[in-house]
Design a protein around this motif. Structure first.
Motif, mmCIF file in Angstrom:
data_model
loop_
_atom_site.group_PDB
_atom_site.id
_atom_site.type_symbol
_atom_site.label_atom_id
_atom_site.label_comp_id
_atom_site.label_asym_id
_atom_site.label_seq_id
_atom_site.Cartn_x
_atom_site.Cartn_y
_atom_site.Cartn_z
ATOM 1 N N VAL A 194 -32.518 17.164 0.160
ATOM 2 C CA VAL A 194 -31.681 18.215 -0.525
ATOM 3 C C VAL A 194 -31.654 17.921 -1.874
ATOM 4 O O VAL A 194 -31.779 18.771 -2.793
ATOM 5 C CB VAL A 194 -30.277 18.160 -0.066
ATOM 6 C CG1 VAL A 194 -29.375 19.041 -0.711
ATOM 7 C CG2 VAL A 194 -30.138 18.680 1.499
ATOM 8 N N GLU A 195 -31.733 16.614 -2.296
ATOM 9 C CA GLU A 195 -31.778 16.214 -3.833
ATOM 10 C C GLU A 195 -32.954 16.961 -4.274
ATOM 11 O O GLU A 195 -33.118 17.446 -5.412
ATOM 12 C CB GLU A 195 -31.813 14.815 -4.089
ATOM 13 C CG GLU A 195 -30.486 14.096 -4.040
ATOM 14 C CD GLU A 195 -30.945 12.488 -4.315
ATOM 15 O OE1 GLU A 195 -30.132 11.931 -5.270
ATOM 16 O OE2 GLU A 195 -31.284 12.018 -3.621
ATOM 17 N N ALA A 196 -34.406 16.739 -3.817
ATOM 18 C CA ALA A 196 -35.566 17.042 -4.146
ATOM 19 C C ALA A 196 -35.527 18.717 -4.320
ATOM 20 O O ALA A 196 -36.142 19.012 -5.280
ATOM 21 C CB ALA A 196 -36.472 16.467 -3.215
ATOM 22 N N ALA A 206 -37.835 26.712 -12.137
ATOM 23 C CA ALA A 206 -36.965 26.958 -11.046
ATOM 24 C C ALA A 206 -37.033 26.011 -10.235
ATOM 25 O O ALA A 206 -38.105 24.924 -10.150
ATOM 26 C CB ALA A 206 -37.569 28.422 -10.372
ATOM 27 N N THR A 207 -36.243 25.592 -9.255
ATOM 28 C CA THR A 207 -36.128 24.351 -8.488
ATOM 29 C C THR A 207 -37.093 24.470 -7.646
ATOM 30 O O THR A 207 -37.675 25.421 -7.122
ATOM 31 C CB THR A 207 -34.785 24.342 -7.941
ATOM 32 O OG1 THR A 207 -34.537 25.825 -7.085
ATOM 33 C CG2 THR A 207 -33.559 24.155 -8.775
ATOM 34 N N LEU A 208 -37.560 23.217 -6.722
ATOM 35 C CA LEU A 208 -38.252 23.319 -5.783
ATOM 36 C C LEU A 208 -37.933 23.986 -4.499
ATOM 37 O O LEU A 208 -38.885 24.588 -4.000
ATOM 38 C CB LEU A 208 -38.472 21.608 -5.326
ATOM 39 C CG LEU A 208 -39.372 21.412 -4.242
ATOM 40 C CD1 LEU A 208 -41.011 21.949 -4.442
ATOM 41 C CD2 LEU A 208 -39.211 19.865 -3.716
ATOM 42 N N GLY A 209 -36.494 24.020 -4.288
ATOM 43 C CA GLY A 209 -36.071 24.932 -3.091
ATOM 44 C C GLY A 209 -36.358 26.410 -3.478
ATOM 45 O O GLY A 209 -36.761 26.984 -2.559
ATOM 46 N N ARG A 210 -36.234 27.008 -4.745
ATOM 47 C CA ARG A 210 -36.283 28.230 -4.983
ATOM 48 C C ARG A 210 -37.931 28.479 -4.962
ATOM 49 O O ARG A 210 -38.526 29.520 -4.531
ATOM 50 C CB ARG A 210 -35.900 28.661 -6.343
ATOM 51 C CG ARG A 210 -36.183 29.946 -6.771
ATOM 52 C CD ARG A 210 -35.915 31.115 -5.687
ATOM 53 N NE ARG A 210 -34.542 30.929 -5.418
ATOM 54 C CZ ARG A 210 -34.095 31.421 -4.264
ATOM 55 N NH1 ARG A 210 -34.981 32.371 -3.493
ATOM 56 N NH2 ARG A 210 -32.733 31.738 -3.772
ATOM 57 N N LYS A 211 -38.756 27.445 -5.457
ATOM 58 C CA LYS A 211 -40.248 27.776 -5.265
ATOM 59 C C LYS A 211 -40.641 27.825 -3.690
ATOM 60 O O LYS A 211 -41.712 28.724 -3.590
ATOM 61 C CB LYS A 211 -40.826 26.615 -6.053
ATOM 62 C CG LYS A 211 -42.307 26.642 -6.077
ATOM 63 C CD LYS A 211 -42.897 25.165 -6.691
ATOM 64 C CE LYS A 211 -44.336 25.358 -6.728
ATOM 65 N NZ LYS A 211 -45.038 23.941 -7.466
ATOM 66 N N LEU A 212 -40.195 27.042 -3.013
ATOM 67 C CA LEU A 212 -40.655 27.073 -1.587
ATOM 68 C C LEU A 212 -40.235 28.297 -0.881
ATOM 69 O O LEU A 212 -40.878 28.951 -0.185
ATOM 70 C CB LEU A 212 -39.904 25.781 -0.947
ATOM 71 C CG LEU A 212 -40.868 24.482 -1.257
ATOM 72 C CD1 LEU A 212 -39.998 23.357 -0.813
ATOM 73 C CD2 LEU A 212 -42.187 24.470 -0.862
#
Length: 459
Positions: A194-196, A206-212
């Motif tokens: 979750v941190e990543a 954009a965050t990694l989460g948004r990118k994925l």
């Protein structure tokens, strides 16, 4: 003898008054009459819940249980969960390449293609250990996991950071909360993932989460859960555990927020900014039910803990606790939370409350170590009891104890005297029991030195 008889007669009259039906004497004293404004629920999830919702953490045959979360994470398991997160698991399981690690046979037949896939894709960060081995069944370490997550964020081991400096470099990118895990378990893995996902990739916007999510690797509707603000239980070098935000800055309560949740205004807010969030991500051990949100007059959503609005101290940086005890009204949110707390009233000064701000009283008829409040009295003045826990700075934990009542129940004491609620205090900050019958009073922890009955008992 005459003096003692006079005292006894006065106390007897007070007993009769206290035992009278509640409606005969209970009245709003006007002190602390302002009811606390409403605290609304707030969305608060744990990292393991979020990773489950994203379809990454699926558990074993019994699902994602506490036992599963407590299990050590193996290197192969961590690699598979990582591939699942970035949408590469199916591709890896179907990989037909044959060149693997020297110890690939130690993995189950179904998972050997995964090791071959990782061998063929060193850019994913799973490069094995020494002598061409992967050690699939060995426990993964926080250093190894954070190294891979940094690679996922676009940072290259050997170029952007040295492996030996992985944890220090990861901390500069917002990845640190699971770094000290002595035994890296599935729960720690969830937290690190979750941190990543909340972090910004190298050179990204954009965050990694948004990118994925944009790439379809994780469900877009569930990715919104990653937008929550982190709340952690930080641990100081002296062993004190207290709430912090995701960057490690301490969170505080203000005792003057007892009757109204907006007591801190103007200059106060300049020194004690509010902790504001629409949704939360909680570290392990924190209870979502303890958190809420209070909408301030200017529309700011201030996070609350057990009804207490949360603040920063302007002079604190990550790891600091300079605000603790300032003015006798600002306190850390310690874990476990206070068994008793302090309220502050303009007329009465400081007084004892329970952890959620309900006023506590002493009964002037009680001798030390004994409660004489029974029957109707006890119905109107319920006994207070809390398990032992932390108390705010300025209170002495040794001043708190407990007695066993005649019916076998426990009651908390302060300096040997039983503590009570008042049944007509309907909300935090209510002080309707103050002075009732001239025998019920709030407890000023600095001034209280016993009851009239207790002093008479001592002669």
């Amino acid at each position: 003898m005459r003096k003692r008889g006079k005292i006894f007669g006065g106390l007897l009259a007070a007993v009769m008054l206290t035992m009278a039906p509640l409606g005969a004497y209970a009245a709003d004293t006007g002190t602390g009459a302002a009811a606390a404004k409403q605290v609304d629920p707030i969305s608060a999830l744990t990292p393991d819940r979020i990773v489950q919702d994203l379809g990454v953490l699926k558990g074993d045959g019994d699902g994602v249980t506490d036992a599963y979360l407590a299990q050590r994470t193996t290197r192969l398991q961590a690699a598979i969960l990582y591939l699942r997160l970035i949408g590469k698991e199916v591709e890896a399981l179907a990989y037909s390449g044959t060149e693997g690690f020297a110890d690939s046979m130690e993995a189950g037949t179904a998972n050997r293609p995964v090791l071959a896939y990782l061998k063929a894709h060193p850019e994913l960060g799973w490069n094995g250990t020494t002598a061409g081995r992967f050690e699939p069944n060995a426990p993964v370490t926080s250093q190894q996991m954070y190294k891979v997550l940094l690679e996922a964020l676009g940072y290259s081991s050997g170029q952007d950071f040295a492996f030996k400096d992985t944890l220090a470099f990861a901390a500069t990118k917002g990845l640190w909360q699971e770094a000290d895990a002595a035994s890296f378990a599935n729960r720690n893995l969830a937290g690190a993932l979750v941190e990543a996902l909340q972090a910004m990739p190298k050179g990204g916007d954009a965050t990694l989460g948004r990118k994925l999510a944009d790439a379809g690797a994780i469900p877009g509707d569930k990715a919104a859960e990653l937008e929550g603000s982190r709340v952690n239980a930080g641990k100081a070098d002296d062993g004190t555990v207290y709430l912090t935000d995701g960057e490690g800055r301490a969170l505080y309560l203000y005792t003057k927020d007892m009757a109204t949740l907006d007591s801190c205004q103007e200059d106060c807010l300049a020194n004690w900014p509010v902790f504001s969030a629409d949704k939360l991500i909680l570290s392990d051990g924190l209870n979502a039910a303890d958190f809420g949100v209070h909408v301030r007059p200017d529309g700011t959503k201030q996070v609350t803990y057990q009804g207490w609005p949360l603040y920063y101290f302007i002079k604190d940086k990550a790891g600091d606790r300079f605000g603790e005890g300032i003015g006798g009204v600002w306190f850390l949110i310690k874990q476990p939370f206070y068994s008793a707390a302090i309220g502050t009233d303009d007329k009465l000064g400081n007084y004892l409350t329970d952890s959620q701000g309900r006023t506590l009283y002493y009964y002037d008829m009680d001798p030390s170590g004994t409660s004489v409040c029974e029957g109707t009295c006890l119905a109107n003045w319920p006994a207070f009891h809390a398990d032992s826990g932390a108390v705010p700075v300025g209170l002495n934990p040794d001043d708190f104890g407990e007695i066993t009542r005649a019916d076998g129940t426990k009651q908390t004491t302060f300096k040997g005297y039983p503590l009570y609620y008042f049944v007509k205090d309907g909300a935090r900050g209510n002080l309707n029991g103050q002075g009732v019958g001239d025998v019920w009073f709030v407890v000023d922890p600095a001034k209280f030195d016993g009851t009239t009955a207790g002093k008479a008992q001592k002669g």
